[in-house]
Design an enzyme around this catalytic site. Structure first.
Site, PDB file in Angstrom:
ATOM      1  N   GLU A 146       0.893  -1.172   0.000  1.00 29.37           N
ATOM      2  CA  GLU A 146       0.000   0.000   0.000  1.00 29.37           C
ATOM      3  C   GLU A 146       0.923   1.212   0.000  1.00 29.37           C
ATOM      4  O   GLU A 146       1.494   1.557   1.040  1.00 29.37           O
ATOM      5  CB  GLU A 146      -0.872  -0.022   1.256  1.00 29.37           C
ATOM      6  CG  GLU A 146      -1.779  -1.226   1.366  1.00 29.37           C
ATOM      7  CD  GLU A 146      -2.941  -1.188   0.386  1.00 29.37           C
ATOM      8  OE1 GLU A 146      -3.420  -2.263  -0.004  1.00 29.37           O
ATOM      9  OE2 GLU A 146      -3.342  -0.081   0.000  1.00 29.37           O
ATOM     10  N   CYS A 192      -1.800   8.935   2.378  1.00 31.77           N
ATOM     11  CA  CYS A 192      -1.399   8.293   1.116  1.00 31.77           C
ATOM     12  C   CYS A 192      -2.425   8.584   0.026  1.00 31.77           C
ATOM     13  O   CYS A 192      -2.097   8.683  -1.145  1.00 31.77           O
ATOM     14  CB  CYS A 192      -1.228   6.799   1.298  1.00 31.77           C
ATOM     15  SG  CYS A 192      -2.693   5.982   1.909  1.00 31.77           S
TER      16      CYS A 192
HETATM   17  N1  LIG Z   1       2.088   6.433   1.251  1.00 32.79           N
HETATM   18  C1  LIG Z   1       2.168   6.298   2.544  1.00 32.79           C
HETATM   19  O1  LIG Z   1       1.309   5.745   3.246  1.00 32.79           O
HETATM   20  C2  LIG Z   1       3.397   6.842   3.175  1.00 32.79           C
HETATM   21  C3  LIG Z   1       4.301   7.564   2.436  1.00 32.79           C
HETATM   22  N2  LIG Z   1       5.429   8.063   3.039  1.00 32.79           N
HETATM   23  C4  LIG Z   1       6.356   8.840   2.215  1.00 32.79           C
HETATM   24  O2  LIG Z   1       7.596   8.154   2.295  1.00 32.79           O
HETATM   25  C5  LIG Z   1       8.599   9.046   2.745  1.00 32.79           C
HETATM   26  C6  LIG Z   1       9.529   8.319   3.663  1.00 32.79           C
HETATM   27  O3  LIG Z   1       8.830   8.145   4.893  1.00 32.79           O
HETATM   28  P1  LIG Z   1       9.181   6.952   5.792  1.00 32.79           P
HETATM   29  O4  LIG Z   1       8.423   6.961   7.063  1.00 32.79           O
HETATM   30  O5  LIG Z   1      10.665   6.847   5.839  1.00 32.79           O
HETATM   31  O6  LIG Z   1       8.503   5.808   4.956  1.00 32.79           O
HETATM   32  P2  LIG Z   1       9.090   4.392   4.692  1.00 32.79           P
HETATM   33  O7  LIG Z   1       8.264   3.869   3.599  1.00 32.79           O
HETATM   34  O8  LIG Z   1      10.560   4.394   4.521  1.00 32.79           O
HETATM   35  O9  LIG Z   1       8.761   3.604   6.075  1.00 32.79           O
HETATM   36  C7  LIG Z   1       7.588   2.859   6.218  1.00 32.79           C
HETATM   37  C8  LIG Z   1       7.937   1.640   7.067  1.00 32.79           C
HETATM   38  O10 LIG Z   1       8.882   0.847   6.376  1.00 32.79           O
HETATM   39  C9  LIG Z   1      10.000   0.585   7.221  1.00 32.79           C
HETATM   40  N3  LIG Z   1      11.179   0.418   6.361  1.00 32.79           N
HETATM   41  C10 LIG Z   1      11.981   1.384   5.865  1.00 32.79           C
HETATM   42  N4  LIG Z   1      12.964   0.855   5.106  1.00 32.79           N
HETATM   43  C11 LIG Z   1      12.767  -0.498   5.113  1.00 32.79           C
HETATM   44  C12 LIG Z   1      13.430  -1.626   4.517  1.00 32.79           C
HETATM   45  N5  LIG Z   1      14.504  -1.448   3.752  1.00 32.79           N
HETATM   46  N6  LIG Z   1      12.941  -2.876   4.740  1.00 32.79           N
HETATM   47  C13 LIG Z   1      11.846  -3.055   5.511  1.00 32.79           C
HETATM   48  N7  LIG Z   1      11.182  -2.045   6.117  1.00 32.79           N
HETATM   49  C14 LIG Z   1      11.634  -0.787   5.914  1.00 32.79           C
HETATM   50  C15 LIG Z   1      10.051   1.785   8.123  1.00 32.79           C
HETATM   51  O11 LIG Z   1      10.795   1.503   9.282  1.00 32.79           O
HETATM   52  C16 LIG Z   1       8.575   1.991   8.409  1.00 32.79           C
HETATM   53  O12 LIG Z   1       8.132   1.078   9.390  1.00 32.79           O
HETATM   54  C17 LIG Z   1       7.876  10.161   3.468  1.00 32.79           C
HETATM   55  O13 LIG Z   1       8.620  11.343   3.341  1.00 32.79           O
HETATM   56  C18 LIG Z   1       6.565  10.227   2.772  1.00 32.79           C
HETATM   57  O14 LIG Z   1       6.685  11.125   1.680  1.00 32.79           O
HETATM   58  C19 LIG Z   1       5.714   7.801   4.332  1.00 32.79           C
HETATM   59  C20 LIG Z   1       4.812   7.078   5.108  1.00 32.79           C
HETATM   60  C21 LIG Z   1       3.569   6.580   4.595  1.00 32.79           C
HETATM   61  C1  LIG Z   2      -7.104   6.474   7.018  1.00 33.17           C
HETATM   62  N1  LIG Z   2      -7.073   6.919   5.626  1.00 33.17           N
HETATM   63  C2  LIG Z   2      -7.999   6.120   4.844  1.00 33.17           C
HETATM   64  C3  LIG Z   2      -7.376   8.326   5.505  1.00 33.17           C
HETATM   65  C4  LIG Z   2      -5.738   6.776   5.044  1.00 33.17           C
HETATM   66  C5  LIG Z   2      -5.072   5.441   5.301  1.00 33.17           C
HETATM   67  C6  LIG Z   2      -3.991   5.168   4.298  1.00 33.17           C
HETATM   68  C7  LIG Z   2      -2.759   6.066   4.453  1.00 33.17           C
HETATM   69  O1  LIG Z   2      -2.866   7.282   4.377  1.00 33.17           O
HETATM   70  O2  LIG Z   2      -1.679   5.526   4.682  1.00 33.17           O
END
Ligand SMILES: NC(=O)C1=CN([C@@H]2O[C@H](COP(=O)(O)OP(=O)(O)OC[C@H]3O[C@@H](n4cnc5c(N)ncnc54)[C@H](O)[C@@H]3O)[C@@H](O)[C@H]2O)C=CC1
Ligand SMILES: C[N+](C)(C)CCCC(=O)O
Ligand code: NA
Length: 504
Positions: A260, A295
């Protein structure tokens, strides 16, 4: 509602039903994004802890363990967890707010969603008992075939920081409901409430090892979890780049993943909207809720040119009216973004937009009245070109970019002009037109005359670079089930494929 003041509880890793010191005894600071202060520490797991947790999960899942319980038995634990979360709602909301920075009332409603999600998956777990063995009709009667739905086994759950306990629950609740044993690795940027879920599981007597919680860095704890040979599947929510790393590592073991990932979702607004203020509020909510860190945020406003200037004037008035404050303040509507890293990343994306020729119609800076904390004003960017970074890249902050259109075809083309495919919203009184856009949007989620509302029963997920797999509803339960086909020969006749040797 009195907002309780809370200290961060001091926790260890949650492994095999108890609190364990990480092997290397490493810890990470917990920072309150509203004050930039260290307010506690979380344990930092490494590969050694991952191995201990996976072994505990495998034991828990094993013979006569969690994996062999009935759905009804599992439902009791899920309902007990839901009840405990509800009991601790105010404290959990405060912990979420001081760890993540989202307004307290938003954190509290996230907790309500957590309760509903655990209760929902308790019902689905119960229903599984009558669905985990079904006959498949064949064209002949010398065989009988059944399909068994059984727990997949040990699953790795890796979650982001934007809805800490809710994203944890979106994975833990269906995984446990399916009878899987889970190893959860929450984001190091917001792990507090996920650790509290461990305490709740301990209090309700969840069988040891059914859920294990390892806090720590992605490359130190997440990566070994993905590559662990005794983990049967990975469910991930987070950024695209990390999703790619996870899928690459899992591929070496042919390990299934659900991803996701991010988005750059459009909200298309036509000039026939019956009420401009309602449309403006949905546009605000679609991009500035959760401090813009969603997201599925509809962060690209695509507005019909005939209404654009009137709409933007009104949008500005509403935006100026958003209360930006410490998220613990009762009527805060915009708090700080999660971390200094995110703060700098968002400001960099805004300055690049300016350098590429876009106009910062509103915001773009730290609010004057807040000297501390990772606060960014709600920002509206116009004169955007589709070649610009601000049009293409996910900001994950309170930044809305705007483009106008004349015709439906142009609107659809602009809406789908993205490598992502998560959500898409259309605001128009003409429901036939909304139906046309529903079909034309390249996304997994469509909002009609709204943006962002999300319920636990329908499927959630996207396509293109937003990943694959669906969470929530029955779809999420399927993520954690192995489909086993069982075919039995029920005839007394010999198979008679080979010539029988002459009688002795
Ligand atoms: N689309 C979404 O739901 C999200 C997007 N983001 C975007 O991603 C950018 C980076 O944010 P982060 O919090 O660093 O997101 P990330 O995607 O790097 O981290 C999400 C999860 O993955 C884990 N993770 C990181 N590298 C990993 C690896 N190599 N193997 C396994 N697990 C790993 C992290 O510890 C965390 O639990 C943010 O600046 C934001 O723009 C961040 C969080 C959520
Ligand atoms: C909770 N909701 C649906 C607004 C977003 C959840 C998915 C995400 O932003 O990572
Ligand atoms: Na934090």
């Amino acid at each position: 509602m009195a907002i309780p003041n809370m200290q961060i509880p001091s926790r260890q890793l949650f492994i095999d039903g108890e609190w364990r010191e990480p092997v290397k005894k490493n810890r990470l600071p917990v920072i309150n994004p509203a004050t930039e202060e260290i307010i506690g520490y979380i344990p930092a797991a490494t590969a050694e802890d991952v191995d201990i947790a996976v072994k505990a999960a495998r034991r828990a899942h094993g013979r006569n363990g969690w994996g062999s319980t009935t759905g009804a038995q599992r439902a009791k634990f899920l309902r007990a967890i839901a009840a405990k979360v509800l009991e601790k709602r105010p404290e959990l909301a405060t912990l979420e707010t001081i760890d993540n920075g989202k307004p307290w009332f938003e954190a509290a409603s996230d907790i309500d969603d957590v309760v509903a999600c655990f209760e929902y998956y308790a019902d689905l777990a119960e229903a599984l008992d009558s669905k985990n063995k079904t006959e498949v009709k064949l064209h002949l009667d010398s065989f009988k075939t059944h399909v068994y739905k059984e727990p997949l086994g040990v699953v790795g759950l890796i979650t982001p920081w934007n809805y800490p306990l809710l994203m944890t629950t979106w994975k833990v609740a269906p995984a446990l409901a399916a009878g899987c044993a889970a190893v959860l690795k929450p984001s190091e940027l917001a792990s507090i409430t996920s650790l509290e879920l461990g305490e709740i599981c301990r209090e309700v007597g969840l069988p040891p090892g059914a859920l294990n919680i390892l806090t720590g860095l992605g490359h130190e704890a997440g990566s070994p979890l993905v590559s662990h040979p005794d983990v049967d599947k990975i469910a991930f929510t987070g950024s695209g780049p990390t999703g790619i790393k996870i899928m690459t590592a899992a591929a070496q073991l042919v390990k299934p993943v659900t991803l996701e990932l991010g988005g750059k979702s459009p909200i298309v607004v036509f000039d026939d909207i019956p009420n401009i203020d309602i449309a403006v509020e949905w546009t605000l909510f679609g991009c500035f809720w959760t401090n813009g860190q969603i997201c599925s945020a509809t962060s690209r406003l695509i507005i019909q040119d005939t209404i654009a200037s009137q709409f933007l004037d009104r949008l500005l008035e509403w935006t100026k009216n958003i209360k930006i404050s410490d998220p613990l303040e009762e009527d805060c509507k915009l708090g700080p973004v999660i971390s200094r890293g995110q703060y700098e990343k968002v400001l960099k994306l805004i300055s690049t937009a300016k350098n590429e020729g876009a106009t910062i119609l509103y915001g773009g800076e730290r609010p004057q009245h807040l000297k501390k904390g990772y606060y960014i004003q709600p920002t509206i960017i116009t004169d955007v070109d589709t070649s610009m970074e601000i049009w293409k890249e996910e900001v994950f902050g309170p930044v809305l970019c705007v483009k106008t259109f004349k015709t439906e075809e142009e609107a659809i083309e602009l809406a789908n002009d993205t490598k992502y495919g998560l959500g898409a919203a259309i605001l128009s009184k003409d429901l036939d037109r909304c139906e046309r856009f529903t079909k034309a949007f390249q996304s997994g989620i469509v909002w009609i005359n709204c943006s962002q509302p999300c319920f636990w029963q329908p499927p959630w997920g996207g396509k293109k670079r937003s990943g694959f797999g669906r969470e929530l509803g029955e779809w999420s339960l399927e993520n954690y089930l192995n489909i086993k086909q069982v075919t039995q020969y029920v005839s007394d006749e010999p198979w008679a494929f080979y010539k029988s040797p002459s009688k002795l």
